[in-house]
Design an enzyme around this catalytic site. Sequence first.
Site, PDB file in Angstrom:
ATOM      1  N   SER A  14       0.822  -1.205   0.000  1.00  0.00           N
ATOM      2  CA  SER A  14       0.000   0.000   0.000  1.00  0.00           C
ATOM      3  C   SER A  14       0.868   1.272   0.000  1.00  0.00           C
ATOM      4  O   SER A  14       1.745   1.391  -0.835  1.00  0.00           O
ATOM      5  CB  SER A  14      -0.934  -0.068   1.209  1.00  0.00           C
ATOM      6  OG  SER A  14      -2.109   0.628   0.936  1.00  0.00           O
ATOM      7  N   LYS A  55       4.160   1.950  -2.426  1.00  0.00           N
ATOM      8  CA  LYS A  55       4.567   3.117  -3.227  1.00  0.00           C
ATOM      9  C   LYS A  55       6.018   3.442  -2.843  1.00  0.00           C
ATOM     10  O   LYS A  55       6.876   3.714  -3.686  1.00  0.00           O
ATOM     11  CB  LYS A  55       3.696   4.346  -2.898  1.00  0.00           C
ATOM     12  CG  LYS A  55       2.178   4.130  -2.940  1.00  0.00           C
ATOM     13  CD  LYS A  55       1.412   5.412  -2.591  1.00  0.00           C
ATOM     14  CE  LYS A  55       0.008   5.222  -1.995  1.00  0.00           C
ATOM     15  NZ  LYS A  55      -0.992   4.577  -2.762  1.00  0.00           N
ATOM     16  N   TRP A  70      -9.889   0.261  -5.311  1.00  0.00           N
ATOM     17  CA  TRP A  70      -9.358   1.604  -4.995  1.00  0.00           C
ATOM     18  C   TRP A  70      -7.940   1.771  -5.572  1.00  0.00           C
ATOM     19  O   TRP A  70      -7.551   2.845  -5.996  1.00  0.00           O
ATOM     20  CB  TRP A  70      -9.355   1.756  -3.475  1.00  0.00           C
ATOM     21  CG  TRP A  70      -8.905   3.046  -2.895  1.00  0.00           C
ATOM     22  CD1 TRP A  70      -7.820   3.237  -2.074  1.00  0.00           C
ATOM     23  CD2 TRP A  70      -9.520   4.345  -3.016  1.00  0.00           C
ATOM     24  NE1 TRP A  70      -7.736   4.555  -1.686  1.00  0.00           N
ATOM     25  CE2 TRP A  70      -8.767   5.255  -2.255  1.00  0.00           C
ATOM     26  CE3 TRP A  70     -10.643   4.810  -3.714  1.00  0.00           C
ATOM     27  CZ2 TRP A  70      -9.086   6.611  -2.155  1.00  0.00           C
ATOM     28  CZ3 TRP A  70     -10.956   6.165  -3.611  1.00  0.00           C
ATOM     29  CH2 TRP A  70     -10.179   7.044  -2.852  1.00  0.00           C
ATOM     30  N   HIS A 120      -7.581  -5.816   0.110  1.00  0.00           N
ATOM     31  CA  HIS A 120      -6.353  -5.015   0.232  1.00  0.00           C
ATOM     32  C   HIS A 120      -5.606  -5.509   1.475  1.00  0.00           C
ATOM     33  O   HIS A 120      -6.032  -5.270   2.606  1.00  0.00           O
ATOM     34  CB  HIS A 120      -6.800  -3.558   0.410  1.00  0.00           C
ATOM     35  CG  HIS A 120      -5.700  -2.576   0.530  1.00  0.00           C
ATOM     36  ND1 HIS A 120      -4.922  -2.194  -0.538  1.00  0.00           N
ATOM     37  CD2 HIS A 120      -5.257  -1.859   1.594  1.00  0.00           C
ATOM     38  CE1 HIS A 120      -4.049  -1.284  -0.137  1.00  0.00           C
ATOM     39  NE2 HIS A 120      -4.224  -1.060   1.148  1.00  0.00           N
TER      40      HIS A 120
HETATM   41  C1  GCU Z   1      -5.391   4.816   1.650  1.00  0.00           C
HETATM   42  C2  GCU Z   1      -4.781   5.557   0.493  1.00  0.00           C
HETATM   43  C3  GCU Z   1      -3.975   4.646  -0.412  1.00  0.00           C
HETATM   44  C4  GCU Z   1      -2.973   3.857   0.410  1.00  0.00           C
HETATM   45  C5  GCU Z   1      -3.687   3.155   1.531  1.00  0.00           C
HETATM   46  C6  GCU Z   1      -2.757   2.429   2.500  1.00  0.00           C
HETATM   47  O1  GCU Z   1      -6.386   3.948   1.188  1.00  0.00           O
HETATM   48  O2  GCU Z   1      -5.811   6.198  -0.199  1.00  0.00           O
HETATM   49  O3  GCU Z   1      -3.288   5.399  -1.384  1.00  0.00           O
HETATM   50  O4  GCU Z   1      -2.285   2.963  -0.400  1.00  0.00           O
HETATM   51  O5  GCU Z   1      -4.398   4.096   2.320  1.00  0.00           O
HETATM   52  O6  GCU Z   1      -1.600   2.777   2.628  1.00  0.00           O
HETATM   53  O7  GCU Z   1      -3.251   1.516   3.182  1.00  0.00           O
END
Ligand code: GCU
Length: 428
Positions: A266, A270, A357, A407
């Site tokens: 997540s 990134k 998402w 997720h």
């Molecule tokens: C939120 C955010 C995402 C990210 C996620 C996470 O949903 O919008 O961009 O990846 O948190 O880090 O769990």
Amino acid sequence: MNRLLAWTLLALLLAPVSVSAQKFVANYDESKVPDYELPDPLRLASGQPVRTARKWTRKRRPEILRLFQEQVYGKAPGPPPKMVFRLLESSGKALGGKAVRKQVRVLFAGTDQGPRMDLLVYLPAKATAAVPVFVGLNFNGNHAIHSDPAIHLAQSWHRDNAKQGYVNNRATEKSRGLSATRWSVERCLAAGMGVATIYCGDVDPDYHDEFRNGVHPLFYKDGQKTPLADQWGTIAAWAWGLSRAMDYFETDKQIDQERVILLGHSRLGKTALWAGARDQRFAIVISNNSGCGGAALSRRRFGETVWRINNSFPHWFCGNFKKFDNKENQLPVDQHMLLALVAPRPVYIASATGDRWADPRGEFLSALHAEPVYKLLGTEGLGTARMPKADSPIHGRIGYHLRTGPHDVTDYDWQQYIAFARKHFGRK
Ligand code: GCU
């Protein structure tokens, strides 16, 4: 009604609604994905084509890296000159004799007063030579990745969550092992590989405070109070922390510094991609459900968008990235170029069916459009143009899978990552 009031009301009525006041509705309809044209990773900004590996390495790669640095994540400094590694604790008989455990404190300024991060390392106890290691940041503190009672509780700021054991912005015993399902430590050890992790909040707490806490202030010039528009946000700071972990690995003879696998989930996925793009010492890079600002193509505007991420998490990216809110087509890059920066090293992108998402298809397409760079560099790339069905992993030089489920990082994901690493490392 007096005239002034009437005029004020009229002015308010006519004023354009500010974008940030608009309610965001994510698009999950493939037929509503806008038309877009991706920037070509194999064409210089000047328009010149890139047809040789040499031109990629000398010209185009540095150009793309600079664009991501200046427009997306922000420029980060190098290693701090006074950094010190301090072994806080170690055991050759951890996890019932299966592991060597080390807890290493990294003092960025060389003193206990300065910013620091704690690195937790498990290595297979039976190893007779240096081993490959998975390294990634964690969300909830090192002590949350395993129930091992010897792991020090994270000491830095944490968002309060009494149910999970975070009180007064500190971790308590209750949070030990909280995220254990996300870390298949024993499976890695059995495969002859180590696991290392750092709490992301040690490097920079995950909330917007104008960069007063975390590592940023250590590098401010005289009088500077916040990073410039092209300087590092929180994701770049976390990525910088991963490079400092790599600095430590280079000093530890039990770790094979040429076989370090970077992974993250997540927001931390990134981060893994950006860290692996910048720092070529990482041998393999794995993104688990990283989505917007990670593996997903921004131009698709499917699920989370640039505007939405910049508004919910204003500290993650650099100031310049906000110029591209609702203007994805003006970005000089898209996220397939981030994956291309990892080339020719193996990169793995994992999506989940329940994680719309993060735009699973956009993540797959990024992998696909990074392929020309992998091929130019003489490697196989992804090996298919068709998005695979759920639970049918592809392990090319670029790896991809779409896992059934939400997720998350699961043991299924780890099984893929271990197999992928084994395939690419071969036997040593
Ligand atoms: C939120 C955010 C995402 C990210 C996620 C996470 O949903 O919008 O961009 O990846 O948190 O880090 O769990």
